[in-house]
Design a protein around this motif. Sequence first.
Motif, PDB file in Angstrom:
ATOM      1  N   LYS A   1       0.840  -1.195   0.000  1.00  0.00           N
ATOM      2  CA  LYS A   1       0.000   0.000   0.000  1.00  0.00           C
ATOM      3  C   LYS A   1       0.877   1.247   0.000  1.00  0.00           C
TER       4      LYS A   1
ATOM      5  N   THR B   1      -0.292  -3.203  -6.065  1.00  0.00           N
ATOM      6  CA  THR B   1      -0.236  -2.071  -5.157  1.00  0.00           C
ATOM      7  C   THR B   1      -1.621  -1.454  -5.043  1.00  0.00           C
TER       8      THR B   1
ATOM      9  N   ARG C   1      -6.335   0.493  -7.218  1.00  0.00           N
ATOM     10  CA  ARG C   1      -5.489  -0.690  -7.329  1.00  0.00           C
ATOM     11  C   ARG C   1      -4.748  -0.667  -8.674  1.00  0.00           C
TER      12      ARG C   1
END
Length: 141
Positions: free
Chosen positions: A66, A102, A137
């Motif tokens: 993240k 990520t 995302r």
Amino acid sequence: MSTKIRLTDDLDACMAIRFTVFVDEQGVPAEIEHDDYDAVARHLLATHNGKPVGTARIVLQGRLAKIGRVAVLKEARGTGLGAALVRACEKEMAKLGGVDETILTAQVSALGFYEKLGYVAEGDEFDDAGIPHLLMRRPLR
């Protein structure tokens, strides 16, 4: 122009930027800006001619990473530094190996910025510190 982005242990410099952007400019309560993730995150610091001007952090969650707390001081906005910080985070994740994807939680006002970097919004809007956000995302390639 000498701008550099690097991993850093200088949490004070990162926090000073975050407080200026999030607490002073956006009204985020000071007591929630610093959290438990700061102790385990990888922090990036951007400097221009030696002066700290931007920061971001990476929190690893298994095969997911993240990106968060992306902040750029006013004088460095519009220079591409924000995008460079996000890309630097992605490069750090790629170096680590084992990270496939990520995520980030974007302020709704910044959706276009992250979409240009290949992030896709999903789910419903939610409130974070009084500011509307969306989960975004992007697979790491």
